[in-house]
Design an enzyme around this catalytic site. Sequence first.
Site, PDB file in Angstrom:
ATOM      1  N   HIS A 124       0.971  -1.443  -0.055  1.00 15.11           N
ATOM      2  CA  HIS A 124      -0.211  -0.019  -0.349  1.00 15.11           C
ATOM      3  C   HIS A 124       0.787   1.119  -0.085  1.00 15.11           C
ATOM      4  CE1 HIS A 124       0.507  -0.345   4.363  1.00 15.11           C
ATOM      5  NE2 HIS A 124       0.547   1.349   4.277  1.00 15.11           N
ATOM      6  N   ASP A 137       0.124  -7.175   1.284  1.00 16.96           N
ATOM      7  CA  ASP A 137       0.956  -6.103   1.700  1.00 16.96           C
ATOM      8  C   ASP A 137       2.072  -6.182   1.643  1.00 16.96           C
ATOM      9  OD1 ASP A 137       0.282  -3.436   2.253  1.00 16.96           O
ATOM     10  OD2 ASP A 137       0.696  -3.107   4.157  1.00 16.96           O
ATOM     11  N   SER A 148       4.494   2.869   8.122  1.00 12.25           N
ATOM     12  CA  SER A 148       4.124   1.436   7.103  1.00 12.25           C
ATOM     13  C   SER A 148       5.524   1.470   6.492  1.00 12.25           C
ATOM     14  CB  SER A 148       2.919   1.918   5.845  1.00 12.25           C
ATOM     15  OG  SER A 148       1.362   1.712   7.095  1.00 12.25           O
TER      16      SER A 148
END
Length: 350
Positions: free
Chosen positions: A127, A157, A228
């Site tokens: 993402h 992911d 992230s």
Amino acid sequence: MPVENRLIPAQASRLLSGTTLALMLALGQVPASAQSRELPDFSELVDRVGPAVVNIRTAEKVKVPEGQAELNEQMQEFFRRFGIPVPNQRRGAPRGGGTPDDDGPLRRGVGSGFILSADGYVLTNAHVVQGADEVIVTLTDKRELKAKLIGADQRSDVAVVKIEATALPVVKVGDSNASKVGEWVMAIGSPFGLENTVTAGIISAKQRDTGDLLPLIQTDVAINPGNSGGPLVNMRGEVIGINSQIYSQNGGYMGISFAIPIADAIRVADELRAGGRVVRGYLGVLPDDITKEIAEAIGLGKAQGAVIRSVVAGSPAEKAGVEGGDVVTHVDGKVVDKAADLRRLVASVK
């Protein structure tokens, strides 16, 4: 008859040492060795792992529909006629539909990653780089390098990008399966673009089912937007996870963070590096958890397995004779405790 209070030497020694420690705590004179047993020092780990952690910036070109662009121009002209200030527009801004290659509005993002190999393979979250037209990787020595997307897998992911460089520092990959609940861990990343930010906490739970394909590691490490894709590191300086998401009711950190186990991430990364995509098994069913009531109704000893709610027409499941209402308890000899297990086990079949 008088009662005589006595302490044997060992008891007296323990009492005195405990009293001495209490006094030293009160006076702030506890030896460094005693303090280190309580609170770990992460500075050595930061020095060891930090150089292999990178900042990732992305840019995605946003296409402006032609009608919307014309409307914006009409509104601006209306404002000008009545003397209403109009924000300055960039020279060369597109008129009409579409966005030229070197101009136009951009949607920007920021994330983190870490270097897997000295020749420039970087692991991050899918993402973070999803939909990006440009990916820029910034190293700790402030070099900025354009990255090529090798592959991104939305279901796990996990993504791999490649930068053109050599002799880069790399992380040491650990065994996420051997990690224990309660052990200290550390995260390095770029929350809100603040590069090389270090936070720490403990593993709160393992195999946490959040509805994703992979069960995740839950921690209380402070994770925010921009973290992230960064590494979750154990006290041996080994990466055991990729920080990927948080549980939040306001968009910020609330003490619950999740990381993708590195064992699963590396398997995905290897496939992405080999072929640019991940191949998974497909059954073609909609499974659901077995409740206690269902288990009692069909004579199961406990609520374990997955009940098939529906079957996709023409799917492998239909061809094999699977029907709605069937119960799956094992796949390839492995136990299915819940519907999520069925999805994961089927996906792992090549």
